[in-house]
Structure formats: structure tokens, C-alpha cells
Scaffold this motif. Structure first.
Motif, mmCIF file in Angstrom:
data_model
loop_
_atom_site.group_PDB
_atom_site.id
_atom_site.type_symbol
_atom_site.label_atom_id
_atom_site.label_comp_id
_atom_site.label_asym_id
_atom_site.label_seq_id
_atom_site.Cartn_x
_atom_site.Cartn_y
_atom_site.Cartn_z
ATOM 1 N N ILE A 132 43.663 21.969 -77.812
ATOM 2 C CA ILE A 132 42.256 21.989 -78.366
ATOM 3 C C ILE A 132 42.675 20.095 -78.840
ATOM 4 N N SER A 133 42.082 19.710 -78.069
ATOM 5 C CA SER A 133 41.936 17.333 -78.153
ATOM 6 C C SER A 133 41.561 17.667 -79.582
ATOM 7 N N ALA A 134 40.800 18.249 -80.727
ATOM 8 C CA ALA A 134 39.917 17.709 -82.040
ATOM 9 C C ALA A 134 41.266 17.689 -82.928
ATOM 10 N N ILE A 135 42.335 18.909 -82.675
ATOM 11 C CA ILE A 135 43.493 19.090 -83.339
ATOM 12 C C ILE A 135 44.706 18.427 -82.863
ATOM 13 N N ASP A 136 44.802 18.670 -81.758
ATOM 14 C CA ASP A 136 46.218 17.946 -80.938
ATOM 15 C C ASP A 136 46.007 16.292 -81.413
ATOM 16 N N GLY A 137 44.710 15.497 -80.626
ATOM 17 C CA GLY A 137 44.874 14.964 -80.606
ATOM 18 C C GLY A 137 45.127 13.755 -82.295
ATOM 19 N N LEU A 138 44.068 14.688 -83.348
ATOM 20 C CA LEU A 138 43.559 13.942 -84.562
ATOM 21 C C LEU A 138 44.039 14.289 -85.989
ATOM 22 N N ASN A 139 44.193 15.908 -85.776
ATOM 23 C CA ASN A 139 45.136 16.558 -86.846
ATOM 24 C C ASN A 139 46.084 17.419 -86.142
ATOM 25 N N THR A 140 47.357 16.921 -86.248
ATOM 26 C CA THR A 140 48.431 17.388 -85.145
ATOM 27 C C THR A 140 48.818 19.327 -86.081
ATOM 28 N N LEU A 141 48.701 19.910 -85.259
ATOM 29 C CA LEU A 141 49.417 20.850 -86.164
ATOM 30 C C LEU A 141 51.056 20.919 -85.688
ATOM 31 N N ASN A 369 43.970 6.579 -84.815
ATOM 32 C CA ASN A 369 43.781 6.201 -85.811
ATOM 33 C C ASN A 369 42.132 5.009 -85.750
ATOM 34 N N GLN A 370 42.406 4.730 -84.269
ATOM 35 C CA GLN A 370 41.369 3.567 -83.860
ATOM 36 C C GLN A 370 40.176 4.941 -83.622
ATOM 37 N N LEU A 371 40.928 5.634 -82.942
ATOM 38 C CA LEU A 371 39.194 7.096 -82.718
ATOM 39 C C LEU A 371 38.879 7.116 -84.196
ATOM 40 N N PHE A 372 39.120 7.537 -84.948
ATOM 41 C CA PHE A 372 38.896 8.067 -86.655
ATOM 42 C C PHE A 372 38.313 6.960 -86.994
ATOM 43 N N GLU A 406 29.419 10.103 -77.324
ATOM 44 C CA GLU A 406 30.222 10.259 -76.105
ATOM 45 C C GLU A 406 31.463 11.105 -76.985
ATOM 46 N N PHE A 407 32.046 10.381 -78.231
ATOM 47 C CA PHE A 407 32.886 10.748 -78.590
ATOM 48 C C PHE A 407 32.899 12.839 -78.704
ATOM 49 N N GLU A 408 31.580 13.086 -79.448
ATOM 50 C CA GLU A 408 31.059 14.305 -79.771
ATOM 51 C C GLU A 408 31.455 15.380 -78.782
ATOM 52 N N SER A 427 44.354 10.713 -72.767
ATOM 53 C CA SER A 427 43.827 9.784 -71.656
ATOM 54 C C SER A 427 42.152 9.528 -72.578
ATOM 55 N N VAL A 428 41.314 11.631 -72.558
ATOM 56 C CA VAL A 428 40.195 11.064 -72.563
ATOM 57 C C VAL A 428 39.898 10.388 -74.335
ATOM 58 N N GLY A 429 40.955 9.964 -74.692
ATOM 59 C CA GLY A 429 40.765 8.844 -75.684
ATOM 60 C C GLY A 429 40.749 7.715 -76.033
ATOM 61 N N TRP A 430 41.446 7.343 -74.582
ATOM 62 C CA TRP A 430 41.386 5.917 -74.210
ATOM 63 C C TRP A 430 40.042 5.883 -73.450
#
Length: 459
Positions: A132-141, A369-372, A406-408, A427-430
Motif C-alpha cells: 500500500i503506497s500510502a503506508i510503504d512510501g510515506l509511513n513505513t512499517l 519528504n518532498q511528497l509530504f 493527482e496525488f490523491e 516510481s508513482v511518486g516520481w
């Protein structure tokens, strides 16, 4: 030796009082045996001198106390554990619910567990991929972490829980297992979990405990402890990496309040017992890694916030004990975004320990950090546009507003069936960051811009 007494003097609902007892302890198991030999099990809730208050795991209806006897078993509740539990479905007391035979135990373990020596704990520092991108990319477990999900009534936290259970994996290898505790759920929800795991094949690596809403409150208190005991066996005896998902902790806390009221304890905040913090800690602190042990326990407790209130005692105290929180948003859900994870107030306090070169990818921290930052500014620009009109925005502000939209749609809203690798998430983030001019990407090092931003743009 069992101790038997024929001195049951009172029975109110599932509670009964036994007089003249000796050597009885809190949480000790009790068998109540009727005149016809019918057996009902309970546990000791309170001992006061020679009186013991016993709570049955079922109703006392139809029980004639004058002809019944109480047999104290001398130990607290135990779980028979074995590797064969994988792929099985149990009820909230550890009995098979899938029509199969009882597990042949390799050993029996006290469901209250044993505290982990703080000096023996190892620091969580290994990435767990949930897909799940919102977890793996930004709030990593991170393996060994406890990361709760704060949901709201009516939001699809059950679907999110099932998705994490299906997709989660440790990329570094090793045996991975999921222990899933469903607490106080409906029969339809229990069927959904069982059928979903069977459909996707996830049942083979999963142990599922289901406590239904019409089961006794005292069983609801036991269910997460049974799940964690099973997880401790798989992790520290069998050497597996175990992810424990518990939903819904709010139902557990409500059962705790019900039992506390039955014991006539002085209530604390909102009627919950004053020891709610301590009780929740006895669950959450059973997660972790131990030095020298191959296995580990990672926890994702899920709770619904009563009245959508983050300051309610259950989410409030959970936040103090755990290492962050994933927050679901009603506004995102109304927009059709699933899973509706609100990334800005969400937080994984250990995410920095589980990302980077050799764990995920070297550009992970910078892009995160940039996406946030870009999403936060994009939301501000959208709010400004709603108040003053789009004409009040500069060209750059309009790009940020577009980025937030677009991010959402592309990053957060991936659905409950899509399983993304961390490389796909990055890749989706870039791809989203290319909406903005490179001069705005001030949180990303030039070497990563050269490697991932400009190169792919030219292609």
C-alpha cells in the motif's frame, strides 16, 4: 490438585460468588459443574478474603446454584499451540471454527504471556512491505513495530486489514506468517475475512481468531491475548516473522468497561477503567524483536474512534503506547478514494529506520519528504482557491493544487486489490513530482534528481 466447593451463593447474569475459598488467584480458570454434569467454564475476576467472584464464559441461565459446584483448576487460561495452527480458523477461545479437528499441541502457553526484558529487545530496523503506497512510501512499517490504524465508523478498515494481511511481506526473506484477531465483529464480517483469505491463498500462512459480537464480553478480552500467544510461539519458538492484526480494539475496550462495571470498580475517563492504559500496554508491548532470536512480532491494531474523536481515551492512550498511527479520512472516503488514508496527520515514528539503501532504495527518504511537503502545500492552495477563486493563485500554486488532486487519485487511491512493490510506489511518486518544476524540488538531492527525475523525463 483441583479444589472443589459447593458454596456458590449468588448468580447474576454471567457472574457468581463462591464462598469459603482458599488459595484461589485472580484470572484462575473455574469449571462450574451442574447437578446433571453439565460443565460451564469461567475465570476468577476478584478475590476478597474467602470470597471469589467468577465470571462465566457463557450465561448462567438454567443453572441451579444450590446443586452446582465450583472446581478451581489452579492455572489461568492457556492456549494449545502448534505449527499446524497455520491455515486454521478458531473462535475467540481458541476452539476450531473451521470444522477441523482440534490442534494436537506441541505445548501449552499462558495467554497472558511473559514480559520481554527491555535489555534483550532489539531495535526495529527492517522494512515490511504492505503493498500500500500510502503506508510503504510515506509511513513505513518496520519489523518489530506497533503501528495502529485509527478509523471511523463506516470506513472500510476491514477491507484495509484484509489487504494488509494478504499482501504484507518481509523483503529480506525468512518465514512470514499473519495472526489475525477479529474482535467483536459480525458473522458477515467473519465470513468476509475467511472467504477473502481462502480466495487469495493467504489462509495458508494465516491463523485467524474470530470473536463475534454476540459472544460473551469476557471472551472478547481473551481473544487478542490468544492471538498474541500464538504469535509468540510462531515467532520465538518457530523463528517466523509474524504480523499480528487486531480489529477492532474499540470492541475490546468496551468489553473491558463492561467487566469493570460488573466488578463495581470506580470508573475513569468516559466510564472506562482507570487501568485502561496499563491493560492496552499489556497487549501492545508484546510486539518486538529479541536479540539472538530469529523471529519477530509486528503489530497493526485497528480501532474505530468513537464520534470520530482522536482525543477519546482509546485512540489517545493507544497513541501514547505505540510508535505512530495511520489515520483514515471520512472526507477522502466520500471522494471515492480507497484506501482513504490521510497521509498528513498519519505518522510512523520508526520509518527512518526501515528505509534507504539496502532496505528500500536510496532515494526513498528524499522523495518521501518532498511528497509530504508538496501535498501539504497543494492542499493549502486548493483551500485558498475555494475561498478567493482560482484567479488568486499563481501559476506555481495552480501546479501544486493539481499535484494534490493527482496525488490523491494516483498515489493514495490504489484500491483494495492492487499490490505495489516499493519500487512501483517510488516510481508513482516520481511521476507525480514531474507535475512540479524541478526548481520546487528543494528536498531532493541533485544526484537523485539526475538519476530519477531528468533521466525518465527525457525518455
Amino acid at each position: 490438585m483441583f479444589k472443589e466447593y459447593k458454596t456458590i451463593t449468588e448468580a447474576v447474569g454471567p457472574l457468581m460468588v463462591v464462598n469459603g475459598v482458599e488459595g484461589v488467584t485472580y484470572n484462575e480458570l473455574v469449571d462450574i459443574i451442574g447437578a446433571n454434569g453439565e460443565l460451564r467454564r469461567g475465570k476468577v475476576l476478584e478475590v476478597n478474603r474467602d470470597k471469589a467472584v467468577v465470571q462465566l464464559f457463557e450465561s448462567s441461565q438454567g443453572l441451579k446454584i444450590s446443586d452446582s459446584r465450583a472446581r478451581f483448576l489452579g492455572h489461568s487460561q492457556e492456549l494449545a499451540v502448534s505449527r499446524d495452527m497455520l491455515g486454521r480458523v478458531f473462535d475467540g477461545m481458541g476452539n476450531p471454527r473451521d470444522g477441523g479437528e482440534p490442534v494436537i499441541p506441541e505445548k501449552k502457553m499462558d495467554i497472558n504471556g511473559e514480559p520481554i526484558n527491555p535489555a534483550a529487545r532489539d531495535y526495529p530496523n527492517e522494512f515490511i512491505q504492505t503493498g500500500i503506497s500510502a503506508i510503504d512510501g510515506l509511513n513505513t512499517l518496520v519489523r518489530g513495530q506497533k503501528l495502529p490504524v485509527f478509523s471511523m465508523s463506516g470506513l472500510p478498515h476491514a477491507e484495509l486489514a484484509a489487504q494488509i494481511a494478504r499482501q504484507a511481506k518481509v523483503r529480506s526473506g525468512g518465514n512470514f506468517a499473519v495472526v489475525f484477531a477479529a474482535i467483536g465483529i459480525t458473522f458477515e464480517e467473519s465470513q468476509y475475512f475467511v472467504e477473502d483469505f481462502k480466495r487469495t491463498g493467504a489462509i495458508e500462512r494465516t491463523v485467524l481468531f474470530t470473536n463475534l459480537a454476540n459472544d460473551p464480553a469476557v471472551e472478547r478480552i481473551a481473544t487478542p491475548r490468544l492471538a498474541l500467544t500464538c504469535a509468540e510461539y510462531l515467532a520465538f519458538t518457530c523463528g517466523m516473522h509474524v504480523l499480528v492484526i487486531m480489529t477492532d480494539i474499540t470492541n475490546y475496550a468496551e468489553a473491558l468497561r463492561e467487566v469493570s462495571a460488573a466488578r463495581r470498580e470506580v470508573p475513569g475517563r468516559r466510564g472506562y477503567p482507570g487501568y485502561l492504559y496499563t491493560d492496552l500496554a499489556t497487549l501492545y508491548e508484546r510486539a518486538g524483536r529479541i536479540r539472538g532470536a530469529e523471529g519477530s512480532i509486528t503489530q497493526i491494531p485497528i480501532l474505530t474512534m468513537p464520534e470520530d474523536d482522536k482525543t477519546h481515551p482509546i485512540p489517545d492512550l493507544t497513541g501514547y503506547i505505540t510508535e505512530g498511527q495511520i489515520i483514515l479520512s471520512r472526507d477522502l472516503y466520500k471522494k471515492g478514494i480507497n484506501p482513504p488514508i490521510d497521509v498528513l496527520p498519519s505518522l510512523s515514528r520508526l520509518k527512518d529506520k526501515g528505509i534507504g539503501r539496502g532496505k528500500t532504495r536510496e532515494d526513498h527518504a528524499d522523495t518521501m519528504n518532498q511528497l509530504f511537503a508538496a501535498y501539504a502545500k497543494g492542499k493549502e492552495c486548493k483551500e485558498l482557491s475555494a475561498i478567493l477563486g482560482e484567479a488568486a493563485l499563481s501559476e506555481t500554486d495552480k501546479l501544486y493544487a493539481k499535484f494534490a488532486e493527482e496525488f490523491e487519485k494516483k498515489y493514495v487511491s490504489q484500491g483494495f486489490e492492487k499490490d505495489r512493490t516499493i519500487e512501483e510506489t517510488l516510481s508513482v511518486g516520481w511521476e507525480l513530482l514531474r507535475i512540479l518544476p524541478s526548481s520546487e524540488l528543494k528536498r531532493i538531492r541533485q544526484e537523485y534528481l539526475d538519476k530519477y527525475f531528468y533521466t525518465e523525463t527525457e525518455e
